[in-house]
Design a protein around this motif. Structure first.
Motif, PDB file in Angstrom:
ATOM      1  N   MET A   1     -12.543   5.047 -10.046  1.00 14.86           N
ATOM      2  CA  MET A   1     -11.505   5.260  -9.446  1.00 14.86           C
ATOM      3  C   MET A   1     -11.356   3.882 -10.280  1.00 14.86           C
ATOM      4  O   MET A   1     -10.837   2.673 -10.521  1.00 14.86           O
ATOM      5  CB  MET A   1     -11.677   4.119  -7.997  1.00 14.86           C
ATOM      6  N   SER A   2      -9.936   4.816 -10.889  1.00 20.39           N
ATOM      7  CA  SER A   2      -9.342   4.244 -11.492  1.00 20.39           C
ATOM      8  C   SER A   2      -7.446   3.789 -11.977  1.00 20.39           C
ATOM      9  O   SER A   2      -6.885   3.241 -12.248  1.00 20.39           O
ATOM     10  CB  SER A   2      -9.273   4.183 -13.309  1.00 20.39           C
ATOM     11  N   ALA A   3      -6.924   5.619 -11.254  1.00 23.16           N
ATOM     12  CA  ALA A   3      -5.864   5.797 -11.567  1.00 23.16           C
ATOM     13  C   ALA A   3      -4.989   5.631 -10.748  1.00 23.16           C
ATOM     14  O   ALA A   3      -4.830   5.706  -9.262  1.00 23.16           O
ATOM     15  CB  ALA A   3      -5.751   7.526 -12.330  1.00 23.16           C
ATOM     16  N   ARG A   4      -3.401   5.028 -10.896  1.00 21.70           N
ATOM     17  CA  ARG A   4      -2.380   5.030  -9.943  1.00 21.70           C
ATOM     18  C   ARG A   4      -2.084   6.441  -8.941  1.00 21.70           C
ATOM     19  O   ARG A   4      -1.504   6.878  -9.667  1.00 21.70           O
ATOM     20  CB  ARG A   4      -1.280   4.150 -10.216  1.00 21.70           C
ATOM     21  N   PRO A  27      -6.432  -0.439  -3.953  1.00 24.27           N
ATOM     22  CA  PRO A  27      -6.084  -2.236  -4.016  1.00 24.27           C
ATOM     23  C   PRO A  27      -5.619  -2.142  -3.257  1.00 24.27           C
ATOM     24  O   PRO A  27      -6.910  -1.788  -1.603  1.00 24.27           O
ATOM     25  CB  PRO A  27      -4.571  -1.616  -3.886  1.00 24.27           C
ATOM     26  N   VAL A  28      -5.962  -4.300  -2.842  1.00 24.92           N
ATOM     27  CA  VAL A  28      -6.695  -4.699  -1.819  1.00 24.92           C
ATOM     28  C   VAL A  28      -5.578  -6.093  -1.141  1.00 24.92           C
ATOM     29  O   VAL A  28      -4.666  -6.065  -1.825  1.00 24.92           O
ATOM     30  CB  VAL A  28      -8.455  -5.582  -2.254  1.00 24.92           C
ATOM     31  N   LEU A  29      -5.960  -6.872  -0.209  1.00 25.78           N
ATOM     32  CA  LEU A  29      -4.505  -7.903   0.518  1.00 25.78           C
ATOM     33  C   LEU A  29      -4.639  -8.554  -0.685  1.00 25.78           C
ATOM     34  O   LEU A  29      -5.280  -8.995  -1.716  1.00 25.78           O
ATOM     35  CB  LEU A  29      -5.108  -8.017   1.292  1.00 25.78           C
ATOM     36  N   LEU A 106      -2.124  -4.353  -2.676  1.00 25.66           N
ATOM     37  CA  LEU A 106      -1.091  -3.724  -1.296  1.00 25.66           C
ATOM     38  C   LEU A 106       0.264  -4.398  -1.710  1.00 25.66           C
ATOM     39  O   LEU A 106       1.405  -2.908  -1.603  1.00 25.66           O
ATOM     40  CB  LEU A 106      -2.083  -3.844  -0.364  1.00 25.66           C
ATOM     41  N   GLU A 107      -0.240  -5.322  -1.716  1.00 24.20           N
ATOM     42  CA  GLU A 107       1.850  -5.536  -1.450  1.00 24.20           C
ATOM     43  C   GLU A 107       2.270  -4.620  -3.037  1.00 24.20           C
ATOM     44  O   GLU A 107       3.754  -4.917  -2.298  1.00 24.20           O
ATOM     45  CB  GLU A 107       1.781  -7.384  -1.083  1.00 24.20           C
ATOM     46  N   ALA A 108       1.894  -4.820  -3.891  1.00 21.51           N
ATOM     47  CA  ALA A 108       2.465  -4.627  -4.904  1.00 21.51           C
ATOM     48  C   ALA A 108       2.612  -3.537  -5.059  1.00 21.51           C
ATOM     49  O   ALA A 108       3.464  -2.669  -5.868  1.00 21.51           O
ATOM     50  CB  ALA A 108       1.849  -5.425  -6.305  1.00 21.51           C
ATOM     51  N   VAL A 109       1.755  -2.678  -4.344  1.00 23.65           N
ATOM     52  CA  VAL A 109       1.610  -0.961  -4.755  1.00 23.65           C
ATOM     53  C   VAL A 109       2.594  -0.460  -3.749  1.00 23.65           C
ATOM     54  O   VAL A 109       3.605   0.586  -4.273  1.00 23.65           O
ATOM     55  CB  VAL A 109       0.220  -0.282  -4.618  1.00 23.65           C
ATOM     56  N   ALA A 111       5.859  -2.075  -2.803  1.00 21.56           N
ATOM     57  CA  ALA A 111       6.492  -3.454  -3.002  1.00 21.56           C
ATOM     58  C   ALA A 111       8.284  -2.336  -2.745  1.00 21.56           C
ATOM     59  O   ALA A 111       9.289  -2.491  -2.203  1.00 21.56           O
ATOM     60  CB  ALA A 111       6.798  -3.910  -4.420  1.00 21.56           C
ATOM     61  N   ASP A 112       7.747  -0.962  -2.403  1.00 24.23           N
ATOM     62  CA  ASP A 112       8.980  -0.312  -2.799  1.00 24.23           C
ATOM     63  C   ASP A 112       8.745   0.545  -1.535  1.00 24.23           C
ATOM     64  O   ASP A 112      10.182   1.629  -1.031  1.00 24.23           O
ATOM     65  CB  ASP A 112       9.030   1.173  -4.479  1.00 24.23           C
ATOM     66  N   HIS A 113       8.259  -0.124  -1.196  1.00 26.11           N
ATOM     67  CA  HIS A 113       8.023   1.136   0.873  1.00 26.11           C
ATOM     68  C   HIS A 113       7.454   0.534   1.413  1.00 26.11           C
ATOM     69  O   HIS A 113       6.556   0.101   2.480  1.00 26.11           O
ATOM     70  CB  HIS A 113       6.777   1.488  -0.059  1.00 26.11           C
ATOM     71  N   GLU A 114       8.678  -0.004   1.874  1.00 24.96           N
ATOM     72  CA  GLU A 114       8.271  -1.145   3.535  1.00 24.96           C
ATOM     73  C   GLU A 114       8.032  -0.344   4.251  1.00 24.96           C
ATOM     74  O   GLU A 114       6.987  -1.519   5.433  1.00 24.96           O
ATOM     75  CB  GLU A 114       9.707  -1.841   3.132  1.00 24.96           C
ATOM     76  N   ASP A 115       8.480   0.465   4.588  1.00 18.23           N
ATOM     77  CA  ASP A 115       7.845   1.153   6.121  1.00 18.23           C
ATOM     78  C   ASP A 115       6.089   1.276   5.601  1.00 18.23           C
ATOM     79  O   ASP A 115       5.618   1.389   6.823  1.00 18.23           O
ATOM     80  CB  ASP A 115       8.625   2.370   6.219  1.00 18.23           C
ATOM     81  N   ALA A 116       6.080   2.222   4.579  1.00 16.17           N
ATOM     82  CA  ALA A 116       4.805   1.861   4.538  1.00 16.17           C
ATOM     83  C   ALA A 116       3.638   1.161   4.667  1.00 16.17           C
ATOM     84  O   ALA A 116       2.366   1.446   5.376  1.00 16.17           O
ATOM     85  CB  ALA A 116       3.743   3.053   3.250  1.00 16.17           C
ATOM     86  N   LEU A 117       4.044  -0.389   4.466  1.00 18.95           N
ATOM     87  CA  LEU A 117       3.420  -1.300   3.695  1.00 18.95           C
ATOM     88  C   LEU A 117       2.858  -2.232   5.531  1.00 18.95           C
ATOM     89  O   LEU A 117       2.018  -2.573   5.766  1.00 18.95           O
ATOM     90  CB  LEU A 117       3.713  -2.477   3.033  1.00 18.95           C
TER      91      LEU A 117
END
Length: 277
Positions: A1-4, A27-29, A106-109, A111-117
Motif C-alpha cells: 500500500m504505497s502509491a497515491r 490515508p487516515v483521519l 484524508l483531509e490532505a489527499v 484537499a482539492d475535492h471538498e464534495d468527496a471529503l
C-alpha cells in the motif's frame, strides 16, 4: 500500500479494481495521524489497549493495522489477530511505530475535492454509528466475539470509503444517481457506474490482504442467516436508514428485525437503540 491513486475511469474487471486498490496508499483521519505522533513521542508509556482504542475509532487506520498484522509470521498455533488490540499485541508497540511512520491524511489527499471529503465523512460517521449498534447488539446477546463484531461493522463499508479516496468522481457519480432516484439501490448504482459491486470488491480485498476468516465472514452480508452477521448487517442498515433522522421508510422493518434478533419487544428495542446512539 504505497502509491497515491486517483482513478478517473473504472478498471475493466474486479481483479483490476483489487490490484489498483491493494497497492494504493491509504490515508487516515487527521486526528488519528496527530494522535499517533503524540503517542510516538512517549511510546515507552504506551500499551496495546490504549493505542488500540485510539486506532479503532478510525476505520481506515484499523484496516491498515489488521492488513499489516496479517502478513506477520506467527507460530502454527497462534490465531490471526481479529481486533486492533490483538494485532498490536502480536506486533509489539515499538515495531508498530517503526512500521507506521507519519501517516498521510484524508483531509490532505482530498484537499482539492471538498464534495468527496464530505461524502467520505458521511460514510465514516455512519460506520462509527453502525459499530456502536453492532457492539450493543453483541453485548446484549452475550456474544464472546463482540469485539470482532464491532470491528466488522466499522469496516463493513471500507470499500466505499476507499472509493471516495481513490476515485472521488466515480463515488460522486454514484451519490448523484441515488440522489436523483431514491428508489435506486446502492448495488445497482454501483454496477451502473463502476461495473462491479463494492461488496464484492471488499470481500476480494479482505482475501488479498489475508484478513482473519471470522472478520471476513461476519462482514459478508451473504451469510445473513448467521446471528453474528445479522448483528453487523442490521447495525449497518439502521445506521444508513437513520443517517438523516429516524423517519426513513426502512426504519420500522429494521426495528422489527432487531427486536427479533435481541428477543425484545418493539418499545424496549427502540429505547435500547436510542441509548446506543
Amino acid at each position: 500500500m504505497s502509491a497515491r491513486l486517483r482513478l478517473q475511469t473504472p478498471p475493466a474487471t474486479l481483479e483490476a479494481w483489487v490490484n489498483a486498490f491493494a497497492s494504493a496508499e491509504i490515508p487516515v483521519l487527521t486526528e488519528t495521524a496527530e494522535s499517533l505522533e503524540h503517542m510516538r513521542a512517549s511510546e515507552d508509556d504506551m500499551d496495546a489497549h490504549g493505542l488500540g482504542e485510539m486506532i479503532a475509532a478510525d476505520p481506515l487506520m484499523t484496516l491498515k493495522v489488521l492488513a499489516h498484522a496479517s502478513e506477520l509470521p506467527r507460530g502454527r498455533l497462534m490465531a490471526d489477530p481479529e481486533t486492533v488490540t490483538a494485532a498490536l499485541v502480536l506486533m509489539g508497540i515499538t515495531p508498530f511505530f517503526r512500521a507506521f511512520g507519519p501517516q498521510p491524511t484524508l483531509e490532505a489527499v482530498l484537499a482539492d475535492h471538498e464534495d468527496a471529503l464530505l461524502g467520505l465523512s458521511r460514510v465514516m460517521q455512519r460506520a462509527e454509528r453502525a459499530s456502536r449498534y453492532a457492539l450493543g447488539f453483541a453485548a446484549h446477546r452475550a456474544d464472546p466475539d463482540a469485539a470482532v463484531i464491532h470491528s466488522a461493522a466499522l469496516l463493513h463499508d471500507f470499500a466505499e470509503m476507499l472509493l471516495w479516496v481513490h476515485a472521488p468522481d466515480l463515488a460522486l457519480a454514484i451519490a448523484n444517481l441515488q440522489d436523483a432516484d431514491h428508489a435506486l439501490r446502492s448495488a445497482a448504482a454501483q454496477r451502473q457506474v463502476l461495473g462491479i459491486e463494492l461488496a464484492d470488491l471488499e470481500q476480494a480485498l479482505m482475501k488479498r490482504w489475508h484478513l482473519p476468516d471470522l472478520l471476513t465472514r461476519i462482514t459478508n452480508d451473504k451469510h445473513a442467516s448467521d446471528p453474528q452477521v445479522r448483528c453487523v448487517h442490521l447495525a449497518v442498515r439502521l445506521a444508513r436508514h437513520t443517517a438523516r433522522g429516524w423517519d426513513d421508510a426502512g426504519v420500522p422493518d429494521d426495528l422489527h428485525e432487531i427486536a427479533e434478533l435481541l428477543n425484545l419487544g418493539a418499545e424496549h428495542t427502540l429505547k435500547l437503540l436510542h441509548e446506543f446512539d
